[in-house]
Design an enzyme around this catalytic site. Structure first.
Site, PDB file in Angstrom:
ATOM      1  N   GLY A 197       0.816  -1.218   0.000  1.00  0.00           N
ATOM      2  CA  GLY A 197       0.000   0.000   0.000  1.00  0.00           C
ATOM      3  C   GLY A 197       0.842   1.257   0.000  1.00  0.00           C
ATOM      4  O   GLY A 197       0.510   2.240   0.669  1.00  0.00           O
ATOM      5  N   ALA A 198       1.919   1.255  -0.779  1.00  0.00           N
ATOM      6  CA  ALA A 198       2.864   2.378  -0.756  1.00  0.00           C
ATOM      7  C   ALA A 198       2.561   3.443  -1.801  1.00  0.00           C
ATOM      8  O   ALA A 198       3.365   4.338  -2.016  1.00  0.00           O
ATOM      9  CB  ALA A 198       4.282   1.852  -0.959  1.00  0.00           C
ATOM     10  N   ASN A 199       1.403   3.369  -2.440  1.00  0.00           N
ATOM     11  CA  ASN A 199       1.103   4.339  -3.493  1.00  0.00           C
ATOM     12  C   ASN A 199       0.496   5.628  -2.963  1.00  0.00           C
ATOM     13  O   ASN A 199       0.362   6.610  -3.698  1.00  0.00           O
ATOM     14  CB  ASN A 199       0.151   3.720  -4.529  1.00  0.00           C
ATOM     15  CG  ASN A 199      -1.204   3.373  -3.935  1.00  0.00           C
ATOM     16  OD1 ASN A 199      -1.290   2.459  -3.128  1.00  0.00           O
ATOM     17  ND2 ASN A 199      -2.250   4.100  -4.311  1.00  0.00           N
ATOM     18  N   THR A 200       0.157   5.661  -1.655  1.00  0.00           N
ATOM     19  CA  THR A 200      -0.485   6.850  -1.107  1.00  0.00           C
ATOM     20  C   THR A 200      -0.313   6.890   0.404  1.00  0.00           C
ATOM     21  O   THR A 200       0.149   5.927   1.019  1.00  0.00           O
ATOM     22  CB  THR A 200      -1.988   6.867  -1.477  1.00  0.00           C
ATOM     23  OG1 THR A 200      -2.567   8.120  -1.107  1.00  0.00           O
ATOM     24  CG2 THR A 200      -2.738   5.749  -0.763  1.00  0.00           C
ATOM     25  N   GLY A 201      -0.687   8.013   0.993  1.00  0.00           N
ATOM     26  CA  GLY A 201      -0.756   8.128   2.451  1.00  0.00           C
ATOM     27  C   GLY A 201       0.534   7.837   3.180  1.00  0.00           C
ATOM     28  O   GLY A 201       1.630   8.171   2.724  1.00  0.00           O
ATOM     29  N   ILE A 202       0.398   7.187   4.339  1.00  0.00           N
ATOM     30  CA  ILE A 202       1.576   6.945   5.182  1.00  0.00           C
ATOM     31  C   ILE A 202       2.525   5.930   4.548  1.00  0.00           C
ATOM     32  O   ILE A 202       3.715   5.944   4.828  1.00  0.00           O
ATOM     33  CB  ILE A 202       1.180   6.512   6.604  1.00  0.00           C
ATOM     34  CG1 ILE A 202       0.484   5.155   6.614  1.00  0.00           C
ATOM     35  CG2 ILE A 202       0.302   7.565   7.259  1.00  0.00           C
ATOM     36  CD1 ILE A 202       0.198   4.639   8.022  1.00  0.00           C
ATOM     37  N   GLY A 203       2.004   5.072   3.689  1.00  0.00           N
ATOM     38  CA  GLY A 203       2.859   4.107   3.009  1.00  0.00           C
ATOM     39  C   GLY A 203       3.851   4.801   2.096  1.00  0.00           C
ATOM     40  O   GLY A 203       5.045   4.480   2.086  1.00  0.00           O
ATOM     41  N   SER A 262      -4.484  -0.537  14.371  1.00  0.00           N
ATOM     42  CA  SER A 262      -5.220   0.693  14.654  1.00  0.00           C
ATOM     43  C   SER A 262      -5.783   0.647  16.068  1.00  0.00           C
ATOM     44  O   SER A 262      -6.020  -0.433  16.631  1.00  0.00           O
ATOM     45  CB  SER A 262      -6.379   0.851  13.660  1.00  0.00           C
ATOM     46  OG  SER A 262      -7.266   1.875  14.067  1.00  0.00           O
ATOM     47  N   TYR A 276     -13.985  -4.009  10.569  1.00  0.00           N
ATOM     48  CA  TYR A 276     -12.702  -3.299  10.591  1.00  0.00           C
ATOM     49  C   TYR A 276     -11.979  -3.557  11.910  1.00  0.00           C
ATOM     50  O   TYR A 276     -10.767  -3.841  11.924  1.00  0.00           O
ATOM     51  CB  TYR A 276     -12.926  -1.794  10.408  1.00  0.00           C
ATOM     52  CG  TYR A 276     -11.640  -1.001  10.370  1.00  0.00           C
ATOM     53  CD1 TYR A 276     -10.714  -1.193   9.346  1.00  0.00           C
ATOM     54  CD2 TYR A 276     -11.351  -0.056  11.351  1.00  0.00           C
ATOM     55  CE1 TYR A 276      -9.531  -0.471   9.300  1.00  0.00           C
ATOM     56  CE2 TYR A 276     -10.171   0.673  11.315  1.00  0.00           C
ATOM     57  CZ  TYR A 276      -9.266   0.467  10.283  1.00  0.00           C
ATOM     58  OH  TYR A 276      -8.091   1.182  10.253  1.00  0.00           O
TER      59      TYR A 276
END
Length: 322
Positions: A52-58, A181, A207
């Site tokens: 998930g490195a394409n956005t946000g904290i990643g 989380s 979740y």
């Protein structure tokens, strides 16, 4: 003179009020921002995988670790967005050691193909950061028929980690980091039957169970890896203004204002980075972090028997030997 005195008093009151307001805003911003990774450790010669490195904290984590000299593998589901992220990370770091690979955690076939590719082409894996996730989506299923949040957030990462485990152990000292989380506290146990039924489906419960699973998985895996030189920890990144909340009702309207109250992606990435590079954590395992510090997870997340049971159930679901 009396009027002048009143004017001076009013001005002093206004100035004092502005000062208090400024201090309040500064304190709030610092509290919202959370902890900071202070380590200056280099990662030259190390290989990192970030899901998930394409956005946000990643993506922010990828930028930081690439700047430290690591070979960073961006494991992303969406090819187009992944390519944009790859270009941005390279532009911001100047690194020639950042690569993009396709990974859809909602498909066990995709996970197996990714792991096969990594095991064949990469000589080492020093850090595996299981960062990708989906939050509070409507009832959906993965390509293998599992509830989407549990299937993506937990089962996909469970299979991925196990398929890469031998290479990670051969690369020791190595670290496995699972992004969980605070939402794990919203449930008291793993009960997959409760979330797999569409009629009784609760987005929040699903979740929460997936995030509790992240911690229990970390706990059991850390136990199994004692003495191997591989540590396993989980973390809460904080409330971060990213696209993760896109399924939350009213998100489109609220998104522009989230940065006023939530962490920025850079701030949210700090605990990821801390767990990945902080030198004092070399032998720390089985812990749960928030704001770059060890904190206590919920009672349900400290249940060793529940952790073992989850492992056994997950192994059967993804089709691997225990």
């Amino acid at each position: 003179m009396e009027e002048l005195g009143k004017l001076i008093t009013e001005n002093q009151t206004i100035i004092a009020s502005l000062g208090v307001a400024a201090i309040t805003v500064a304190v709030f911003r610092r509290w919202k921002a959370g902890g900071r990774c202070l380590s200056k450790a280099r990662l030259d010669g190390k290989t990192v995988i970030i899901t998930g490195a394409n956005t946000g904290i990643g993506k922010e984590t990828a930028v930081d670790l690439a700047n430290r000299g690591a070979r960073v593998i961006l494991a992303c589901r969406d090819k187009s967005r992944g390519e944009n992220a790859l270009a941005d990370v390279i532009k911001r770091t100047g690194s020639k050691q950042v690569v993009l690979k396709s990974l859809d955690l909602a498909s066990l076939e995709s996970v197996r193909k990714f792991a096969q590719d990594i095991n064949k082409t990469e000589p080492r894996i020093n850090i595996l950061l299981n960062n990708a996730g989906v939050m509070m989506c409507p009832y959906m299923k993965t390509s293998d028929g599992f509830e989407m949040q549990f299937g993506t957030n937990h089962l996909g990462h469970f299979l991925l980690t196990n398929l890469l485990l031998e290479k990670i152990k051969r690369s020791a000292p190595a670290r496995i980091i699972n992004v969980s989380s605070l939402a794990h506290t919203f449930t008291t146990k793993i009960n997959y039957d409760k979330i797999k039924d569409e009629k009784s489906y609760s987005r929040i419960e699903a979740y929460a169970q997936s995030k509790l699973a992240n911690i229990l998985f970390s706990r059991e895996l850390s136990r199994r890896l004692q003495g191997t030189g591989v540590t396993v920890n989980s973390l809460h990144p904080g409330s971060v203004a990213t696209e993760l909340g896109r399924y939350f009702p009213g998100f489109t309207i609220l998104y522009p204002t989230l940065s006023l109250f939530f962490k920025s992606p850079w701030e949210g990435a700090q605990t990821n980075i801390h767990c990945a590079v902080e030198e004092s954590l070399e032998n720390v395992t089985g812990k749960y972090f928030s704001d770059c510090a060890v904190v206590q997870e919920s009672k349900a997340a400290r249940d060793d028997e529940a952790a073992k049971s989850l492992w056994e159930m997950s192994a059967k679901m993804v089709g691997i030997q225990q």
